[in-house]
Scaffold this active site. Structure first.
Site, mmCIF file in Angstrom:
data_model
loop_
_atom_site.group_PDB
_atom_site.id
_atom_site.type_symbol
_atom_site.label_atom_id
_atom_site.label_comp_id
_atom_site.label_asym_id
_atom_site.label_seq_id
_atom_site.Cartn_x
_atom_site.Cartn_y
_atom_site.Cartn_z
ATOM 1 N N SER A 1 -161.378 18.968 57.725
ATOM 2 C CA SER A 1 -160.160 19.773 57.804
ATOM 3 C C SER A 1 -159.178 19.204 56.792
ATOM 4 O O SER A 1 -159.064 17.984 56.657
ATOM 5 C CB SER A 1 -159.543 19.711 59.208
ATOM 6 N N ARG B 1 -160.771 10.251 71.002
ATOM 7 C CA ARG B 1 -160.376 11.609 71.377
ATOM 8 C C ARG B 1 -160.822 11.839 72.824
ATOM 9 O O ARG B 1 -161.900 12.384 73.075
ATOM 10 C CB ARG B 1 -161.015 12.627 70.436
ATOM 11 N N GLU C 1 -168.936 21.561 61.318
ATOM 12 C CA GLU C 1 -167.673 21.325 60.609
ATOM 13 C C GLU C 1 -167.653 19.921 60.029
ATOM 14 O O GLU C 1 -167.903 18.933 60.726
ATOM 15 C CB GLU C 1 -166.493 21.515 61.563
ATOM 16 N N ASP D 1 -151.027 12.335 65.424
ATOM 17 C CA ASP D 1 -151.555 13.693 65.368
ATOM 18 C C ASP D 1 -151.689 14.217 66.791
ATOM 19 O O ASP D 1 -152.399 13.627 67.604
ATOM 20 C CB ASP D 1 -152.915 13.663 64.675
ATOM 21 N N ASP E 1 -160.907 24.589 56.658
ATOM 22 C CA ASP E 1 -162.021 23.748 57.067
ATOM 23 C C ASP E 1 -163.236 23.988 56.182
ATOM 24 O O ASP E 1 -163.508 25.124 55.791
ATOM 25 C CB ASP E 1 -162.445 24.054 58.508
ATOM 26 N N GLN F 1 -163.413 9.000 60.568
ATOM 27 C CA GLN F 1 -163.268 9.869 59.410
ATOM 28 C C GLN F 1 -162.635 9.132 58.244
ATOM 29 O O GLN F 1 -161.990 8.098 58.412
ATOM 30 C CB GLN F 1 -162.454 11.114 59.754
#
Length: 422
Positions: free
Chosen positions: A319, A168, A316, A88, A303, A183
């Site tokens: 997604s 990340r 959030e 990704d 989202d 996640q």
């Protein structure tokens, strides 16, 4: 960022060492308002009970994935070989690029360091690099899961889920962001005729039902998560989620920026699903969010965003979207100026219709835990990597980060005063 400015934060805190300069590291208005600090559940749940509650939520959600979404758990990779197009690329910027490394694939006797390449002859250098692999740490499983659906030959309506943890490096840590992203990644095989907004909304509603049921479950298991009598005590997620397109959101709050209008929407509705994220808006404005071009169809994605009761601003959770087909991937790559990537193995497989049509996404595990367990910081439900200045700032709020190391701050001396252990 919300519009609350907490002027009661101690800039010169003798306990933590936090100073006014700390705001250069992270703006103080990202911290929860001071009147909500006491509502942080870590002041009532012991550290052990918090970990047990985390496990209970995970098991509840995963069991519902299996019953409600017809998913089964699949092992997940932690890295990919570079240059395949499977990883990704997030928003496509260099700052959000993956952590890269090389696997030499050389046999080296234990305890003996290999010679540096500079000390080898040209022939030895070629030999040393013969089986080397350039690799990168997984950022999400968005594309890989679709490959697995094909490999497993799953039926229509069946799919997989994985518990993944990625790095990340381009994310700056704050109350809701961590460089460690964990996640649930899931992917479901669908028919080509079901590539539409109705299918997208159907799956969103199923996932939202799991989330709201998880809230009911964990509050029954641990009622002390709630601080009775506090202004946040009555907060509950709405049983129905509100669908709104990116265009409608922009039209409803024309004078606000992206996060401003999302803040306004979740304060009005409690929970929203923004449909269609990636394309510029019709008036030429920037997209609601920049998306990678090779996994979600930007017309069929979105989202889930809620309001966190302690921070008071957008939170959030997920997604997701219906995945690109042969037409949408080419259009999106072209829009992003990435035409040169059409021949990457994964992208070519999509263009050649070699992969199943699918719907999938990711639900932030720590984001959901932070919401359902009502903690004031994502680092209270996951072990992140935080700068010392971060520890100083959040300690002044009574936030109890799970450390990756021995953290020697003066606040530890008063730790017992800041937490209540049943």
């Amino acid at each position: 960022m919300h519009d609350y400015k907490d002027t009661s934060v101690k800039f010169d805190d003798p306990i933590t060492g936090a100073t006014e300069d700390s705001s250069l590291y992270m703006p103080y208005d990202l911290l929860p308002p001071s009147n909500n600090w006491v509502a942080n559940s870590t002041r009532r749940l012991s550290r052990i009970d918090l970990q047990k509650a985390i496990t209970k939520v995970k098991r509840f959600v995963e069991s519902r994935f299996e019953t409600d979404l017809n998913l089964f758990e699949h092992t997940a990779p932690v890295a990919f070989q570079s240059g395949t197009g499977v990883n990704d690329e997030l928003d496509g910027s260099e700052s959000k690029s993956p952590v890269r490394f090389t696997v030499p694939n050389q046999f080296v006797p234990r305890g003996i360091a290999p010679k540096p390449l500079s000390e080898l002859t040209p022939e030895e250098q070629e030999e040393a690099k013969r089986y080397a692999m350039d690799c990168e740490v997984m950022q999400s499983l968005a594309k890989w899961k679709r490959i697995m659906l094909d490999r497993l030959e799953v039926d229509i309506g069946e799919g997989i889920y994985c518990s993944s943890t990625s790095i990340r490096k381009g994310y700056k840590g704050d109350v809701t962001h961590s460089v460690i992203a964990d996640q649930w990644d899931y992917e479901i095989r669908i028919k080509e005729k079901d590539r539409n907004v109705e299918t997208l909304k159907s799956y969103v509603n199923k996932i939202w039902k799991i989330i709201t049921d998880a809230e009911d479950y964990i509050l029954k298991e641990y009622p002390s998560i709630i601080l009775e009598g506090h202004s946040t005590a009555a907060y509950r997620l709405p049983k129905d989620i509100t669908f709104i397109t990116a265009e409608e959101l922009h039209a409803k709050y024309p004078n606000l920026d992206v996060h401003g209008r999302e803040d306004a929407a979740v304060r009005e509705y409690g929970a929203i699903f923004i449909v269609g994220m990636g394309w510029p808006l019709k008036d030429g404005s920037d997209p609601e969010e920049v998306r990678a071009p090779a996994y979600d169809d930007w017309n069929l994605n979105g989202d889930i965003i809620v309001m966190h009761p302690l921070t008071g601003y957008r939170h959030e959770l997920s997604s997701m979207g219906i995945r690109v087909d042969s037409k949408s991937i080419v259009a999106q790559l072209k829009h992003r100026g990435m035409d040169d990537q059409v021949d990457l193995p994964y992208n070519r497989a999509v263009i050649n219709n070699s992969l199943p049509f699918s719907y999938g996404g990711g639900i932030g595990i720590s984001r959901l835990l932070m919401l359902l367990l009502r903690t004031a910081h994502i680092g209270e439900v996951q072990c992140g990597v935080w700068h010392d200045e971060h520890y100083r700032m959040v300690s002044s709020c009574g936030i109890d980060l799970i450390p990756d190391r021995i953290v020697d701050l003066q606040s530890k001396e008063n730790d017992s005063d800041k937490r209540m252990h049943p």
